[in-house]
Design a protein around this motif. Structure first.
Motif, PDB file in Angstrom:
ATOM      1  N   GLY A  79       0.802  -1.218   0.000  1.00 22.55           N
ATOM      2  CA  GLY A  79       0.000   0.000   0.000  1.00 22.55           C
ATOM      3  C   GLY A  79       0.832   1.263   0.000  1.00 22.55           C
ATOM      4  N   ASP A  80       0.105   2.362  -0.034  1.00 19.41           N
ATOM      5  CA  ASP A  80       0.651   3.713  -0.106  1.00 19.41           C
ATOM      6  C   ASP A  80       1.137   4.156   1.282  1.00 19.41           C
ATOM      7  OD1 ASP A  80       1.140   6.207  -1.180  1.00 19.41           O
ATOM      8  OD2 ASP A  80      -0.953   6.798  -1.300  1.00 19.41           O
ATOM      9  N   LEU A  81       2.101   5.073   1.338  1.00 17.21           N
ATOM     10  CA  LEU A  81       2.674   5.553   2.603  1.00 17.21           C
ATOM     11  C   LEU A  81       1.651   5.972   3.663  1.00 17.21           C
ATOM     12  CD1 LEU A  81       5.789   7.673   1.592  1.00 17.21           C
ATOM     13  CD2 LEU A  81       5.746   5.620   2.982  1.00 17.21           C
ATOM     14  N   PRO A  82       0.624   6.747   3.310  1.00 18.25           N
ATOM     15  CA  PRO A  82      -0.275   7.207   4.381  1.00 18.25           C
ATOM     16  C   PRO A  82      -1.264   6.163   4.902  1.00 18.25           C
ATOM     17  CG  PRO A  82      -0.768   8.348   2.309  1.00 18.25           C
ATOM     18  CD  PRO A  82       0.359   7.417   2.054  1.00 18.25           C
ATOM     19  N   LYS A 122       5.902  -3.522  -9.993  1.00 22.41           N
ATOM     20  CA  LYS A 122       4.467  -3.326 -10.263  1.00 22.41           C
ATOM     21  C   LYS A 122       3.641  -3.340  -8.973  1.00 22.41           C
ATOM     22  CE  LYS A 122       4.691  -5.602 -14.738  1.00 22.41           C
ATOM     23  NZ  LYS A 122       4.376  -6.857 -15.435  1.00 22.41           N
ATOM     24  N   LEU A 123       4.263  -3.681  -7.863  1.00 26.08           N
ATOM     25  CA  LEU A 123       3.578  -3.786  -6.578  1.00 26.08           C
ATOM     26  C   LEU A 123       3.223  -2.398  -6.051  1.00 26.08           C
ATOM     27  CD1 LEU A 123       2.926  -6.105  -4.538  1.00 26.08           C
ATOM     28  CD2 LEU A 123       5.072  -5.535  -3.403  1.00 26.08           C
ATOM     29  N   GLU A 124       2.036  -2.250  -5.485  1.00 23.84           N
ATOM     30  CA  GLU A 124       1.687  -1.000  -4.810  1.00 23.84           C
ATOM     31  C   GLU A 124       2.203  -1.128  -3.387  1.00 23.84           C
ATOM     32  OE1 GLU A 124      -2.160   1.578  -3.371  1.00 23.84           O
ATOM     33  OE2 GLU A 124      -2.357   0.412  -5.205  1.00 23.84           O
ATOM     34  N   ILE A 147       7.053   2.819  -3.582  1.00 20.11           N
ATOM     35  CA  ILE A 147       7.710   2.133  -4.692  1.00 20.11           C
ATOM     36  C   ILE A 147       6.631   1.524  -5.580  1.00 20.11           C
ATOM     37  CG2 ILE A 147       9.758   1.647  -3.300  1.00 20.11           C
ATOM     38  CD1 ILE A 147       8.826  -1.350  -3.372  1.00 20.11           C
ATOM     39  N   GLY A 148       7.050   1.075  -6.748  1.00 19.06           N
ATOM     40  CA  GLY A 148       6.111   0.425  -7.665  1.00 19.06           C
ATOM     41  C   GLY A 148       4.997   1.361  -8.086  1.00 19.06           C
TER      42      GLY A 148
END
Length: 168
Positions: A79-82, A122-124, A147-148
């Motif tokens: 997932g995304d940072l936040p 390609k990974l979120e 990343i990704g």
């Protein structure tokens, strides 16, 4: 005759020296992402994903602003940072404080799912480097970055927030 002996000597020397030639384990494909300062500590850097010839990846973390004998845990999160409480996809080798570096060969995630370099880019996901792996300092994130496919998230708003990691 001297020329023949001289040429044979050069050929022998050239063949003998080939044993010292190092063959790279990498394909040359790599992707680098920025790691932003994520706390009061002046730490930032990069994470580079390098493709190995067997299709797996090596993750290189290089930070500035670290020192001493402390090792800083590195987590690959889905997932995304936040995203608060994001699952840890993999525990990477800790950053050595004195060098600011970490290197991890990765071919499986924490759940034993195989992952290749192509899958990883390609990974979120995101990378978070912690101050410590115990106590209250484990919730202090020194540096982090998407990343990704997560890199393209929140681009329009500039710097994104960094959530605390999910504690196990």
């Amino acid at each position: 005759m001297k020329n023949v002996v001289g040429i044979l000597g050069i050929v022998f020397f050239a063949i003998a020296c080939q044993d010292n030639v190092q063959v790279s384990e990498f394909t040359g494909d790599e992707t680098t992402y920025a790691l932003q300062k994520s706390s009061a500590y002046e730490v930032n850097g990069t994470v580079t994903l390098k493709e190995r010839k067997d299709g797996t990846a090596t993750v290189l973390v290089e930070l500035t602003g670290t020192d001493g004998i402390v090792n800083h845990p590195v987590h690959l999160h889905l997932g995304d940072l936040p995203i608060s409480g994001a699952d840890v996809a993999a525990l990477l080798s800790p950053v050595v404080g004195s060098t600011g570096k970490s290197e991890t060969r990765i071919d499986k995630l924490a759940d034993e799912t195989s992952i290749s370099y192509a899958d990883l880019i390609k990974l979120e996901a995101c990378i978070k480097i912690h101050l410590s792996d115990t106590g209250a300092e484990r919730d202090i994130i020194l540096a982090a970055g998407n990343i990704g496919t997560a890199v393209s998230k929140n681009v329009a708003v500039g710097r994104v927030g960094v959530s605390v990691c999910k504690s196990e």
